[in-house]
Motif scaffolding. Structure first.
Motif, short mmCIF file in Angstrom:
data_model
loop_
_atom_site.label_atom_id
_atom_site.label_comp_id
_atom_site.label_asym_id
_atom_site.label_seq_id
_atom_site.Cartn_x
_atom_site.Cartn_y
_atom_site.Cartn_z
N ILE A 48 73.50 45.46 18.87
CA ILE A 48 73.47 45.40 20.33
C ILE A 48 74.81 44.94 20.88
O ILE A 48 75.32 45.49 21.87
CB ILE A 48 72.34 44.47 20.81
CG1 ILE A 48 70.98 45.05 20.42
CG2 ILE A 48 72.41 44.25 22.31
CD1 ILE A 48 69.81 44.15 20.75
N GLY A 49 75.41 43.95 20.21
CA GLY A 49 76.71 43.47 20.65
C GLY A 49 77.79 44.54 20.55
O GLY A 49 78.64 44.67 21.44
N PHE A 50 77.76 45.32 19.48
CA PHE A 50 78.75 46.39 19.30
C PHE A 50 78.61 47.46 20.37
O PHE A 50 79.60 47.91 20.96
CB PHE A 50 78.58 47.00 17.91
CG PHE A 50 79.57 48.09 17.60
CD1 PHE A 50 80.89 47.79 17.29
CD2 PHE A 50 79.18 49.42 17.61
CE1 PHE A 50 81.80 48.79 17.02
CE2 PHE A 50 80.08 50.43 17.33
CZ PHE A 50 81.40 50.11 17.03
N ILE A 51 77.36 47.86 20.64
CA ILE A 51 77.12 48.87 21.68
C ILE A 51 77.53 48.32 23.05
O ILE A 51 78.13 49.04 23.86
CB ILE A 51 75.64 49.29 21.69
CG1 ILE A 51 75.30 50.03 20.39
CG2 ILE A 51 75.33 50.19 22.89
CD1 ILE A 51 73.83 50.36 20.24
N LEU A 52 77.22 47.06 23.29
CA LEU A 52 77.60 46.44 24.56
C LEU A 52 79.11 46.39 24.72
O LEU A 52 79.65 46.71 25.79
CB LEU A 52 77.01 45.03 24.63
CG LEU A 52 77.16 44.26 25.94
CD1 LEU A 52 76.39 44.96 27.05
CD2 LEU A 52 76.67 42.83 25.78
N TYR A 53 79.82 46.03 23.65
CA TYR A 53 81.28 45.95 23.69
C TYR A 53 81.91 47.31 23.94
O TYR A 53 82.86 47.45 24.73
CB TYR A 53 81.79 45.37 22.38
CG TYR A 53 83.29 45.40 22.21
CD1 TYR A 53 84.10 44.52 22.92
CD2 TYR A 53 83.89 46.32 21.36
CE1 TYR A 53 85.49 44.56 22.78
CE2 TYR A 53 85.27 46.36 21.21
CZ TYR A 53 86.05 45.48 21.91
OH TYR A 53 87.42 45.54 21.77
N LYS A 54 81.37 48.35 23.29
CA LYS A 54 81.95 49.69 23.41
C LYS A 54 81.56 50.39 24.72
O LYS A 54 82.31 51.24 25.21
CB LYS A 54 81.48 50.55 22.24
CG LYS A 54 82.10 50.17 20.90
CD LYS A 54 83.50 50.71 20.78
CE LYS A 54 84.04 50.57 19.38
NZ LYS A 54 85.39 51.18 19.22
N GLY A 55 80.38 50.07 25.24
CA GLY A 55 79.87 50.85 26.35
C GLY A 55 79.90 50.19 27.71
O GLY A 55 79.78 50.87 28.73
N ILE A 56 80.11 48.87 27.76
CA ILE A 56 80.02 48.17 29.04
C ILE A 56 81.10 48.61 30.02
O ILE A 56 80.88 48.64 31.24
CB ILE A 56 80.10 46.64 28.82
CG1 ILE A 56 79.70 45.89 30.09
CG2 ILE A 56 81.49 46.24 28.34
CD1 ILE A 56 78.28 46.09 30.51
N GLY A 57 82.25 49.03 29.51
CA GLY A 57 83.32 49.47 30.39
C GLY A 57 83.03 50.77 31.11
O GLY A 57 83.65 51.07 32.14
N THR A 58 82.09 51.55 30.58
CA THR A 58 81.75 52.83 31.19
C THR A 58 80.68 52.68 32.27
O THR A 58 80.57 53.53 33.15
CB THR A 58 81.24 53.81 30.10
OG1 THR A 58 82.19 53.85 29.04
CG2 THR A 58 81.04 55.20 30.65
N ILE A 59 79.90 51.62 32.18
CA ILE A 59 78.77 51.45 33.10
C ILE A 59 79.27 51.09 34.49
O ILE A 59 79.96 50.10 34.69
CB ILE A 59 77.81 50.34 32.60
CG1 ILE A 59 77.33 50.65 31.18
CG2 ILE A 59 76.63 50.21 33.54
CD1 ILE A 59 76.55 51.92 31.05
N ASN A 60 78.93 51.93 35.44
CA ASN A 60 79.17 51.67 36.85
C ASN A 60 78.12 52.42 37.67
O ASN A 60 77.30 53.16 37.11
CB ASN A 60 80.60 52.07 37.26
CG ASN A 60 80.91 53.51 36.92
OD1 ASN A 60 80.19 54.43 37.31
ND2 ASN A 60 81.99 53.72 36.15
N TRP A 61 78.16 52.22 38.96
CA TRP A 61 77.13 52.83 39.81
C TRP A 61 77.17 54.36 39.73
O TRP A 61 76.12 55.02 39.71
CB TRP A 61 77.32 52.36 41.24
CG TRP A 61 76.23 52.81 42.17
CD1 TRP A 61 76.34 53.66 43.22
CD2 TRP A 61 74.86 52.41 42.12
NE1 TRP A 61 75.12 53.83 43.82
CE2 TRP A 61 74.18 53.06 43.18
CE3 TRP A 61 74.13 51.56 41.29
CZ2 TRP A 61 72.82 52.91 43.42
CZ3 TRP A 61 72.77 51.40 41.52
CH2 TRP A 61 72.14 52.07 42.58
N GLY A 62 78.36 54.92 39.69
CA GLY A 62 78.48 56.37 39.60
C GLY A 62 77.92 56.92 38.30
O GLY A 62 77.28 57.98 38.28
N PHE A 63 78.16 56.22 37.19
CA PHE A 63 77.68 56.67 35.89
C PHE A 63 76.15 56.72 35.86
O PHE A 63 75.55 57.57 35.19
CB PHE A 63 78.18 55.73 34.80
CG PHE A 63 77.85 56.16 33.40
CD1 PHE A 63 78.48 57.24 32.81
CD2 PHE A 63 76.89 55.47 32.67
CE1 PHE A 63 78.17 57.63 31.52
CE2 PHE A 63 76.57 55.84 31.38
CZ PHE A 63 77.22 56.93 30.80
#
Length: 282
Positions: A30-45
């Motif tokens: 979960i930490g690895f996915i969070l680290y890799k993917g959190i930068g992509t998450i925004n309202w538009g996404f």
């Protein structure tokens, strides 16, 4: 030190180590996915339609399709699963046939998901004529998680003390009134545990929905239960294996959103279960 206390400490240490072997990898994943993917998450996404072969825009249709599919699955699986468990535990006569049915249910829980996909393709898509649709996908996933819900529900019903049933019957209630007003409220927290496990499996499956509902690229929302839909597990599979030069952030961001959607269903079901436990105690 007393020999029994030493044995207790050794056993406790072994159990703690075993628990850590299970929990630590989950936290790391979960930490690895969070680290890799959190930068992509925004309202538009989260709210936009995909564009340019899913390399730009958002994953809104896949999120909505996943929620429709999970809700449809639970709408079919929960009544059938709970009803089957009530019949097996409360009404069915003890004998070889009942044992055979229980054995079949346990065996169905171990059938590979792709087999359920082929079953759904043959029965719901072709034979019943539902086509590749949310309805066909929901029914297929309902068949997939039925063994889990039936088993968990039956165990929850068995855990209700016979004294409650006897007291209700002694007061003049019918068997169904006893089941409905006495047994089910006390068994419901355990039944919801089975529902939570079913939600997790239904929301994360790829093979069954690949054959019955999922669309490769469909930048619009489904208008009815007979429409195809983009679904997060299949969408994640496609952008990770079939789309060249897909940005890594989109892949991990999609995985993170999928975990978030599953967590939302988990939190809702767990909250209901806790409130029911508190209500039963009071």
């Amino acid at each position: 030190m007393d020999k029994k206390k030493i044995q207790e400490k050794v056993a406790f240490s072994i159990l703690t180590f075993t628990m850590l072997l299970v929990v630590i990898p989950i936290i790391l994943i979960i930490g690895f996915i969070l680290y890799k993917g959190i930068g992509t998450i925004n309202w538009g996404f989260i709210t936009e339609m995909p564009r340019k072969g899913m390399k730009e825009g958002g994953i809104y249709p896949a999120i909505v399709g996943t929620m429709y599919l999970v809700l449809g699955t639970m709408a079919f699986a929960l009544p059938l699963g709970i009803g089957s468990a009530i019949y097996l535990n409360e009404y069915a006569k003890r004998g070889r046939l009942t044992k055979l049915i229980r054995l079949a249910i346990l065996n169905l829980a171990g059938v590979p998901s792709v087999v359920y996909g082929l079953f759904g393709l043959g029965l719901f898509v072709f034979f019943l004529g539902f086509g590749t649709s949310i309805l066909a996908g929901s029914l297929t996933l309902a068949c997939l998680i039925l063994p889990v819900i039936i088993t968990a529900s039956e165990e929850a019903l068995k855990s209700v003390s016979a004294e409650y049933r006897e007291a209700s019957l002694a007061l003049g209630a019918t068997k169904w009134q006893t089941i409905r007003h006495v047994v089910l409220p006390h068994a419901m927290p355990g039944i919801l545990t089975g529902a939570i496990l079913g939600i997790g499996r239904a929301a994360g499956e790829t093979a069954p929905i690949l054959l019955t509902v999922a669309a490769f690229f469909l930048p619009r929302l489904p208008k009815s239960i007979f429409d195809q839909a983009m679904v997060l597990p299949y969408h994640l599979y496609i952008i990770s294996t079939q789309v060249p030069n897909m940005p890594e952030g989109i892949q991990y961001g999609t995985a993170l959103v999928l975990l978030g959607v599953i967590s939302i269903f988990f939190i809702i079901a767990t909250t209901i279960r806790i409130k029911m436990k508190v209500a039963n105690r009071s």
